[in-house]
Design a protein around this motif. Structure first.
Motif, short mmCIF file in Angstrom:
data_model
loop_
_atom_site.label_atom_id
_atom_site.label_comp_id
_atom_site.label_asym_id
_atom_site.label_seq_id
_atom_site.Cartn_x
_atom_site.Cartn_y
_atom_site.Cartn_z
N ALA A 1 -6.07 0.95 3.40
CA ALA A 1 -5.46 1.46 2.17
C ALA A 1 -5.54 0.42 1.06
O ALA A 1 -5.41 -0.78 1.32
N ARG A 2 -5.75 0.90 -0.16
CA ARG A 2 -5.83 -0.02 -1.30
C ARG A 2 -4.48 -0.72 -1.52
O ARG A 2 -3.44 -0.11 -1.42
N ILE A 3 -4.56 -2.00 -1.87
CA ILE A 3 -3.36 -2.79 -2.12
C ILE A 3 -3.02 -2.71 -3.60
O ILE A 3 -3.88 -2.90 -4.46
N ILE A 4 -1.75 -2.43 -3.88
CA ILE A 4 -1.25 -2.28 -5.24
C ILE A 4 -0.40 -3.50 -5.57
O ILE A 4 0.42 -3.92 -4.76
N ARG A 5 -0.60 -4.05 -6.77
CA ARG A 5 0.20 -5.19 -7.22
C ARG A 5 0.71 -4.92 -8.63
O ARG A 5 0.07 -4.18 -9.38
N THR B 1 0.85 -1.19 0.00
CA THR B 1 0.00 0.00 0.00
C THR B 1 0.89 1.24 0.00
O THR B 1 2.08 1.16 0.31
N ILE B 2 0.29 2.36 -0.32
CA ILE B 2 1.05 3.61 -0.28
C ILE B 2 1.52 3.87 1.14
O ILE B 2 2.66 4.28 1.36
N LYS B 3 0.66 3.60 2.13
CA LYS B 3 1.05 3.79 3.53
C LYS B 3 2.30 2.99 3.87
O LYS B 3 3.21 3.49 4.53
N GLU B 4 2.34 1.74 3.42
CA GLU B 4 3.48 0.87 3.71
C GLU B 4 4.75 1.38 3.02
O GLU B 4 5.83 1.35 3.62
N MET B 5 4.63 1.84 1.79
CA MET B 5 5.80 2.34 1.07
C MET B 5 6.35 3.61 1.73
O MET B 5 7.56 3.76 1.86
N GLN C 1 10.32 12.09 0.63
CA GLN C 1 9.07 12.83 0.82
C GLN C 1 7.89 11.96 0.39
O GLN C 1 7.93 11.33 -0.68
N ALA C 2 6.86 11.95 1.21
CA ALA C 2 5.67 11.13 0.91
C ALA C 2 5.08 11.50 -0.45
O ALA C 2 4.65 10.62 -1.20
N SER C 3 5.08 12.79 -0.79
CA SER C 3 4.49 13.22 -2.06
C SER C 3 5.25 12.66 -3.26
O SER C 3 4.68 12.53 -4.34
N SER C 4 6.51 12.31 -3.08
CA SER C 4 7.29 11.71 -4.18
C SER C 4 6.85 10.28 -4.44
O SER C 4 7.01 9.77 -5.54
N ILE C 5 6.28 9.64 -3.43
CA ILE C 5 5.84 8.25 -3.56
C ILE C 5 4.36 8.18 -3.93
O ILE C 5 3.96 7.40 -4.78
N THR C 6 3.54 9.01 -3.31
CA THR C 6 2.08 8.85 -3.42
C THR C 6 1.51 9.02 -4.82
O THR C 6 0.51 8.39 -5.15
N SER C 7 2.11 9.84 -5.65
CA SER C 7 1.54 10.04 -6.99
C SER C 7 2.01 9.02 -8.01
O SER C 7 1.42 8.88 -9.07
N ARG C 8 3.04 8.27 -7.70
CA ARG C 8 3.60 7.34 -8.69
C ARG C 8 2.72 6.13 -8.99
O ARG C 8 2.64 5.72 -10.15
N PRO C 9 2.04 5.52 -8.03
CA PRO C 9 1.19 4.37 -8.38
C PRO C 9 0.13 4.71 -9.43
O PRO C 9 -0.16 3.89 -10.31
N ASN C 10 -0.43 5.90 -9.38
CA ASN C 10 -1.43 6.31 -10.37
C ASN C 10 -0.79 6.36 -11.76
O ASN C 10 -1.38 5.90 -12.74
#
Length: 118
Positions: free
Chosen positions: A86-90, A47-51, A59-68
C-alpha cells in the motif's frame, strides 16, 4: 479543514433528499480525523490499510476517500514508496522534495518530478 461544499457531495440528478443530506454531512470531521492519523504517524507515514486496521469501529469507506481529498488540498503527499503493498501517506511537512518513479528512479522537485530515465 473545511467541510466539502454540498455540490461536491450530491449530483445534480440526485433527489432532493440527497442534496439535503449533503448540506448536513460533517465531512470536515472525518477529514480532520484522518489528517490527525497521518500526522501522528510522523515521517514514517501510514497507509490506508494501517488506518483502517487501527480503527475497526469506523467504516473503511469513511477513511479510504479522505487521503485523496487531503492530497488535493496540499496537506498530505505520496512519495511513491509502499509498505505491505500500500502507498505510504505523509503530511506535507515531511515532504523532502522527491518522489519515486515506477521504474525505481528518484524524482526531484527541481525536475518537476519528471523521470530522467523513462
Amino acid at each position: 479543514m473545511l467541510n466539502s461544499p454540498p455540490h461536491k457531495i450530491a449530483r445534480r440528478t440526485d433527489p432532493q433528499t440527497s442534496h439535503d443530506a449533503a448540506a448536513k454531512a460533517p465531512t470536515g470531521k472525518m477529514r480532520q480525523f484522518v489528517f490527525d492519523l497521518i500526522e501522528q504517524s510522523g515521517p514514517d507515514g501510514t497507509t490506508i490499510k494501517e488506518m483502517v486496521a487501527a480503527n475497526p469501529d469506523i467504516q473503511a469507506s469513511s477513511i479510504t476517500s479522505r487521503p485523496n481529498e487531503l492530497e488535493k488540498q496540499g496537506l498530505v503527499h505520496y512519495r511513491g514508496d509502499k509498505r505491505d503493498g500500500a502507498r505510504i501517506i505523509r503530511v506535507a511537512a515531511h515532504d523532502r522534495g522527491y518522489r519515486l518513479c515506477g521504474c525505481g528512479m528518484v524524482l526531484f522537485a527541481f525536475y518537476g518530478f519528471k523521470c530522467q530515465h523513462c
